[in-house]
Design a protein around this motif. Structure first.
Motif, PDB file in Angstrom:
ATOM      1  N   ARG B   9       0.828  -1.214   0.000  1.00 47.31           N
ATOM      2  CA  ARG B   9       0.000   0.000   0.000  1.00 47.31           C
ATOM      3  C   ARG B   9       0.861   1.263   0.000  1.00 47.31           C
ATOM      4  NH1 ARG B   9      -1.544   3.168   3.786  1.00 47.31           N
ATOM      5  NH2 ARG B   9      -0.965   1.742   5.455  1.00 47.31           N
ATOM      6  N   THR B  10       1.877   1.278   0.861  1.00 49.11           N
ATOM      7  CA  THR B  10       2.727   2.473   0.944  1.00 49.11           C
ATOM      8  C   THR B  10       3.489   2.683  -0.364  1.00 49.11           C
ATOM      9  OG1 THR B  10       3.010   1.887   3.266  1.00 49.11           O
ATOM     10  CG2 THR B  10       4.425   3.627   2.415  1.00 49.11           C
ATOM     11  N   PHE B  11       3.969   1.576  -0.919  1.00 52.36           N
ATOM     12  CA  PHE B  11       4.732   1.671  -2.161  1.00 52.36           C
ATOM     13  C   PHE B  11       3.861   2.196  -3.312  1.00 52.36           C
ATOM     14  CE2 PHE B  11       5.970  -0.337  -6.192  1.00 52.36           C
ATOM     15  CZ  PHE B  11       7.248   0.165  -6.336  1.00 52.36           C
ATOM     16  N   VAL B  12       2.679   1.585  -3.493  1.00 54.03           N
ATOM     17  CA  VAL B  12       1.809   1.983  -4.622  1.00 54.03           C
ATOM     18  C   VAL B  12       1.301   3.406  -4.408  1.00 54.03           C
ATOM     19  CG1 VAL B  12      -0.347   1.487  -5.837  1.00 54.03           C
ATOM     20  CG2 VAL B  12       1.166  -0.383  -5.179  1.00 54.03           C
ATOM     21  N   GLU B  13       0.840   3.707  -3.207  1.00 48.93           N
ATOM     22  CA  GLU B  13       0.290   5.034  -2.928  1.00 48.93           C
ATOM     23  C   GLU B  13       1.343   6.115  -3.134  1.00 48.93           C
ATOM     24  OE1 GLU B  13      -2.871   5.144  -2.408  1.00 48.93           O
ATOM     25  OE2 GLU B  13      -3.135   7.270  -1.976  1.00 48.93           O
ATOM     26  N   GLY B  14       2.613   5.774  -2.800  1.00 44.11           N
ATOM     27  CA  GLY B  14       3.694   6.762  -2.918  1.00 44.11           C
ATOM     28  C   GLY B  14       3.937   7.228  -4.345  1.00 44.11           C
ATOM     29  N   GLY B  15       3.548   6.422  -5.325  1.00 45.57           N
ATOM     30  CA  GLY B  15       3.798   6.812  -6.721  1.00 45.57           C
ATOM     31  C   GLY B  15       2.584   7.403  -7.409  1.00 45.57           C
ATOM     32  N   ILE B  16       1.459   7.488  -6.693  1.00 44.53           N
ATOM     33  CA  ILE B  16       0.225   7.999  -7.315  1.00 44.53           C
ATOM     34  C   ILE B  16       0.210   9.523  -7.276  1.00 44.53           C
ATOM     35  CG2 ILE B  16      -2.279   8.197  -6.990  1.00 44.53           C
ATOM     36  CD1 ILE B  16      -2.369   5.258  -6.314  1.00 44.53           C
ATOM     37  N   ARG B  17       0.056  10.118  -8.442  1.00 40.64           N
ATOM     38  CA  ARG B  17      -0.129  11.584  -8.505  1.00 40.64           C
ATOM     39  C   ARG B  17      -1.628  11.831  -8.597  1.00 40.64           C
ATOM     40  NH1 ARG B  17       1.420  13.923 -13.092  1.00 40.64           N
ATOM     41  NH2 ARG B  17       1.792  11.978 -14.195  1.00 40.64           N
ATOM     42  N   PRO B  18      -2.221  12.494  -7.596  1.00 45.49           N
ATOM     43  CA  PRO B  18      -3.684  12.643  -7.582  1.00 45.49           C
ATOM     44  C   PRO B  18      -4.207  13.398  -8.811  1.00 45.49           C
ATOM     45  CG  PRO B  18      -2.719  13.314  -5.482  1.00 45.49           C
ATOM     46  CD  PRO B  18      -1.586  13.122  -6.427  1.00 45.49           C
ATOM     47  N   LEU B  19      -5.442  13.089  -9.154  1.00 45.15           N
ATOM     48  CA  LEU B  19      -6.125  13.782 -10.257  1.00 45.15           C
ATOM     49  C   LEU B  19      -7.062  14.823  -9.661  1.00 45.15           C
ATOM     50  CD1 LEU B  19      -7.076  10.632 -12.304  1.00 45.15           C
ATOM     51  CD2 LEU B  19      -5.818  12.564 -13.255  1.00 45.15           C
ATOM     52  N   SER B  20      -7.064  16.011 -10.231  1.00 45.14           N
ATOM     53  CA  SER B  20      -7.986  17.046  -9.738  1.00 45.14           C
ATOM     54  C   SER B  20      -9.166  17.174 -10.696  1.00 45.14           C
ATOM     55  CB  SER B  20      -7.267  18.394  -9.654  1.00 45.14           C
ATOM     56  OG  SER B  20      -6.993  18.853 -10.948  1.00 45.14           O
ATOM     57  N   ALA B  21     -10.251  17.715 -10.167  1.00 47.70           N
ATOM     58  CA  ALA B  21     -11.433  17.935 -11.004  1.00 47.70           C
ATOM     59  C   ALA B  21     -11.101  18.895 -12.152  1.00 47.70           C
ATOM     60  CB  ALA B  21     -12.578  18.489 -10.161  1.00 47.70           C
ATOM     61  N   ASP B  22     -10.249  19.892 -11.882  1.00 45.93           N
ATOM     62  CA  ASP B  22      -9.886  20.846 -12.936  1.00 45.93           C
ATOM     63  C   ASP B  22      -9.191  20.138 -14.100  1.00 45.93           C
ATOM     64  OD1 ASP B  22     -11.013  23.012 -11.761  1.00 45.93           O
ATOM     65  OD2 ASP B  22      -9.176  23.747 -10.826  1.00 45.93           O
ATOM     66  N   GLU B  23      -8.320  19.189 -13.751  1.00 43.12           N
ATOM     67  CA  GLU B  23      -7.621  18.453 -14.804  1.00 43.12           C
ATOM     68  C   GLU B  23      -8.617  17.661 -15.651  1.00 43.12           C
ATOM     69  OE1 GLU B  23      -4.183  14.989 -15.221  1.00 43.12           O
ATOM     70  OE2 GLU B  23      -4.451  16.000 -13.311  1.00 43.12           O
ATOM     71  N   ILE B  24      -9.614  17.098 -14.992  1.00 40.34           N
ATOM     72  CA  ILE B  24     -10.616  16.309 -15.726  1.00 40.34           C
ATOM     73  C   ILE B  24     -11.450  17.226 -16.625  1.00 40.34           C
ATOM     74  CG2 ILE B  24     -12.597  14.758 -15.474  1.00 40.34           C
ATOM     75  CD1 ILE B  24      -9.852  13.688 -14.454  1.00 40.34           C
ATOM     76  N   PHE B  25     -11.844  18.386 -16.080  1.00 38.02           N
ATOM     77  CA  PHE B  25     -12.628  19.325 -16.892  1.00 38.02           C
ATOM     78  C   PHE B  25     -11.822  19.761 -18.120  1.00 38.02           C
ATOM     79  CE2 PHE B  25     -15.184  20.508 -12.955  1.00 38.02           C
ATOM     80  CZ  PHE B  25     -16.357  19.955 -13.441  1.00 38.02           C
ATOM     81  N   THR B  26     -10.532  20.039 -17.908  1.00 37.73           N
ATOM     82  CA  THR B  26      -9.694  20.468 -19.026  1.00 37.73           C
ATOM     83  C   THR B  26      -9.629  19.382 -20.090  1.00 37.73           C
ATOM     84  OG1 THR B  26      -8.378  21.727 -17.467  1.00 37.73           O
ATOM     85  CG2 THR B  26      -7.412  21.354 -19.640  1.00 37.73           C
ATOM     86  N   ARG B  27      -9.470  18.154 -19.640  1.00 37.54           N
ATOM     87  CA  ARG B  27      -9.387  17.038 -20.575  1.00 37.54           C
ATOM     88  C   ARG B  27     -10.696  16.880 -21.347  1.00 37.54           C
ATOM     89  NH1 ARG B  27      -6.274  11.777 -20.592  1.00 37.54           N
ATOM     90  NH2 ARG B  27      -4.845  12.822 -19.194  1.00 37.54           N
ATOM     91  N   ALA B  28     -11.820  16.984 -20.625  1.00 37.55           N
ATOM     92  CA  ALA B  28     -13.124  16.868 -21.277  1.00 37.55           C
ATOM     93  C   ALA B  28     -13.328  18.020 -22.257  1.00 37.55           C
ATOM     94  CB  ALA B  28     -14.234  16.849 -20.236  1.00 37.55           C
TER      95      ALA B  28
END
Lengths: 159, 388
Positions: B9-28
């Motif tokens: 869990r610590t290993f996988v979570e440590g490499g995750i860059r969170p996604l923001s709603a703004d990033e999703i809106f921009t992509r859409a």
């Protein structure tokens, strides 16, 4: 419609991204690794925004989006190394953990990361992946055995 | 050493860059503009299968389809269905008013931020109208101070610049106008048109002729002025009248308006959408295409086109998409919208001295969304006396 204002729909969606997004993101990272998993999650959430009316009527939107993310990113997957070793190795990590996880078949890796790592139930993983609960359990057992073997062969022992 | 569970869990979570709603809106948003294209290899096979399946469905279900079928035929069916159910007309008794609350846009602001980027913004406006059966009542226009943006990317640019105060923003919300008396028409104050439709014919041919005349041209000047075709006039006016608020509307007129719309070539059914105030409905749209053309512009004082002191200006092709959203349960038009393309129109500020555009003018979309509508007991009440 173009030029939408930040209205109720956007606010609802922001909440959806904040609450459901991390769960979807982790499931896709477990399957595709950090970079491609992130890309798949972003694609799936953008799709969710575009199709929010249909999703609102679904019983299992995360499971649906998991498949959307997987399908949309399949053709654009770039990284061969799913979990690249960090530049500075933390002493409490198994040095071969990333490689060991990457060496697992996709379904085994998803079961190991989500159930053994994040504490999901096998039913929750079954809901997201569309597999039977018993199948997920089998993938978990085989995946864990394989991962332990990988780490043991390389000189590390795990309970 | 951590146990394997915690380590994973610590290993996988440590490499995750969170996604923001703004990033999703921009992509859409990029998807809306066609920047995010699916991979052709993976699209082709499903498209072929879908195409064959669709062709089979068309042949089996609609063997009579000719040119102009598809979404257009679907639009005609939907509109004729609305026509058959268009009986929902508020009945105003003595002392009662039809109250409608609309959300629309105030003045457009193209604001240049300190960072050098321009954002396209506007202030949201609420129009409240109370009108009785004789066309008298009151309306209030309220401007809201919080800036709104025409696209998510405009909003993101503004947020990135630290959410600065925009020049157009007023320090607080407030009423910018209140007017009583006859409210038909109220050109100087009401961005939302009010129509007296008492004299409109209810046969489709006569109604179509009336809509292509100058009737109501002044009540809805923005859209009508930009119409190139007569069909555009019919769509814009019929949808605006169906949206209201109206004086003298009858079920027969509403039925005829839907029937006229059903017979306009080029009206298509876009399916279920959510409007700008978060209400879902069926969207129908019509694209008015303006081909590239030449226009003569007079250059001397008192000298008109056709004289030697005029220049010919090339106007590039453009289009206007007019759409309206219908609540299928009440057959009410709950939103009308105009969306010009391209959004950035090349401008010759002085065509007599310039041969190529030096500036671009942002041509914003414009919409009017119904927020609520009810029959009320006074010209200040907003609470329904009964179901409208």
């Amino acid at each position: 419609m173009q030029g939408r204002v930040m209205g109720r729909a956007e606010e609802d969606f922001v909440r959806f991204v904040e609450t459901t997004g991390p769960r979807l993101h982790r499931a896709l990272v477990a399957r595709f690794g950090w970079e491609d998993g992130r890309e798949a999650a972003a694609e799936a959430l953008a799709f969710a925004w575009e199709h929010r009316l249909e999703l609102a009527e679904m019983d299992n939107p995360v499971g649906y989006l998991y498949r959307v993310g997987a399908n949309r990113s399949r053709s654009r997957r770039k990284t061969r190394v799913l979990f690249p070793e960090p530049a500075t190795q933390e002493p409490w990590f198994e040095p071969q953990l990333g490689q060991g996880l990457a060496a697992l078949p996709e379904r085994q890796r998803v079961a190991v990361v989500l159930i053994h790592g994040y504490g999901w139930s096998s039913s929750e993983v079954a809901d997201v992946t569309g597999l039977k609960r018993s199948t997920v359990q089998t993938h978990l057992e085989r995946g864990l055995a394989r991962l332990r073997k990988h780490l043991k062969v390389r000189g590390h022992e795990h309970a | 050493m951590l146990d394997l569970s915690e380590e994973i869990r610590t290993f996988v979570e440590g490499g995750i860059r969170p996604l923001s709603a703004d990033e999703i809106f921009t992509r859409a948003h990029q998807s809306d503009e066609g920047h995010r294209r699916p991979n052709r290899r993976h699209v082709l096979a499903p498209l072929v299968v879908a195409g064959v399946a669709a062709a089979l469905v068309v042949l089996l279900v609609y063997p009579q389809w000719g040119p102009g079928g598809g979404p257009q035929r679907a639009a005609a069916s939907e509109l004729l269905l609305f026509a058959s159910r268009a009986n929902d007309v508020p009945n105003l008794g003595p002392g009662q008013y039809l109250y409608s609350e609309m959300q629309t846009q105030g003045p457009y602001g193209g604001d240049r931020l300190d960072s050098g980027v321009t954002v396209h913004d506007y202030l949201s406006v609420t129009d409240q109208t109370w009108v009785n059966a004789q066309g008298y009542g009151r309306f209030v226009v309220t401007t809201h101070a919080t800036p709104q943006f025409y696209s998510m990317s405009d909003r993101l640019k503004w947020l990135k610049a630290g959410s600065p105060l925009l020049p157009m923003s007023s320090p607080s919300s407030g009423q910018v106008g209140v007017r009583t008396g006859s409210i038909v028409p109220q050109l100087d104050l009401a961005p939302t048109p009010n129509f007296n439709v008492t004299d409109l014919p209810t046969t489709t041919a006569a109604l179509k002729r009336a809509l292509t005349s100058d009737l109501f041209n002044t009540e809805i000047p923005i859209e009508v002025l930009q119409c190139h075709s007569s069909d555009c006039l019919v769509v814009v006016k019929a949808a605006a009248i169906l949206q209201g608020p109206d004086i003298g509307v009858t079920p027969a007129l509403r039925r005829a308006l839907f029937e006229v719309l059903a017979h306009v070539p080029g009206v298509v059914n876009d399916g279920k959408v959510i409007d700008h105030v978060g209400v879902s409905g069926i969207e129908l749209s019509y694209v008015d295409r303006i081909p590239a053309h030449e226009e003569e512009v007079g250059c001397g004082h008192g000298v008109g086109p056709g004289n030697s002191n005029s220049v010919t200006v090339h106007i590039a092709a453009s289009s206007n998409r007019f759409s309206f959203v219908v609540d299928p349960n009440r057959t009410q038009v709950i939103q009308t919208e105009q969306d010009p393309k391209p959004r950035n129109q090349p401008m010759l500020e002085n065509p007599c001295f310039e041969s190529s555009p030096t500036t671009y003018q942002f041509d914003p979309p414009h919409w009017v969304s119904v927020q609520s509508e009810a029959v009320v007991a006074s010209d200040t009440s907003t609470t329904s006396t009964h179901a409208s």
